[in-house]
Design a protein around this motif. Structure first.
Motif: not given
Lengths: 135, 106
Positions: B87-106
């Motif tokens: 929520n805080v990430i989105k409120m601050s607009g940081l989701d604009n430049f982040m890839i948000i995922e449940d799991t990380y694939k190498d």
């Protein structure tokens, strides 16, 4: 609920936040809103700890009171330091390209965004910052 | 408060495990740690946030700073953030430049 006076030093951050969080819990705030109150509190308290008393020691006074009918909380934070209005800053453009984003101003932006009302005034040598959160 | 993070760098990928709180008391420590890797060539900056319970503007600033340092072509990942943090990430607009995922694939 009530009032607490703490020295404006780093070690006071968590006691100050806990005091505000516990007051909010007494009023039945949910976890999401308590998180938002925590964000707001950290911002305001850190500003005082870092900037209010450049020449030495000082104190801050935090007062938590319920809104009418216990429908929310009003938090008033007072310091006797240099005159400083943290709200007197432009908000950052959160949609700006990341390369152009300013590093500062984000905390105050979040304070305004998460609280229902935020105000500042200077009176008798005191900085008085008040924020209100409804249940 | 002790620092709740670890930073690993391997072949252009910096992985940062966050836990507990990232706030005004420890954001500076994370920034110092990140400086050690952001000087290198980074293609991906991966924040593992499953155990991160609280982030404040001080923590967000470190992420913005890191992204600015590694440059436009590098990607920033945020893996399995808790709802409150997201929520805080989105409120601050940081989701604009982040890839948000449940799991990380190498």
């Amino acid at each position: 609920m009530g009032k607490v006076i703490l020295p404006a030093v780093k070690n006071s951050l968590y006691p100050a936040i806990d005091f505000i969080k516990n007051s909010a819990k007494e009023l039945g705030f949910d976890n999401k809103k308590i998180y938002e109150l925590e964000l707001a509190s950290e911002e305001v308290i850190v500003n005082i700890i870092n900037y209010a008393y450049p020449k030495g020691a000082g104190e801050m006074e935090i007062t938590c009171v319920p809104l009418q009918d216990d429908k929310g909380i009003k938090v008033e934070v007072v310091d006797w330091g240099i005159s400083f209005n943290p709200l007197d800053k432009p908000s950052p453009d959160i949609n700006a390209p990341i390369e152009e984003r300013k590093i500062g101003g984000l905390g105050i932006y979040l304070l305004r965004k998460t609280m229902d009302d935020v105000s500042y005034h200077r009176e008798d040598g005191k900085n008085i910052l008040t924020f209100v959160k409804k249940l | 408060m002790e620092s709740n993070f670890s930073v690993n760098y391997e072949k252009g990928v910096a992985k940062i495990k966050l836990s507990g709180r990232l706030d005004a008391t420890n954001a500076g420590n994370l920034q110092e740690e990140l400086k050690k890797v952001t000087d290198k060539k980074i293609e991906r900056l991966v924040f593992f946030a499953k155990d991160l319970e609280y982030i404040s503007s001080a923590g967000l600033r470190v992420i913005i700073f890191a992204k600015q340092k590694i440059g436009v072509d590098s990607k920033v990942y945020l893996i399995s953030p808790q709802e409150a943090v997201l929520n805080v990430i989105k409120m601050s607009g940081l989701d604009n430049f982040m890839i948000i995922e449940d799991t990380y694939k190498d």
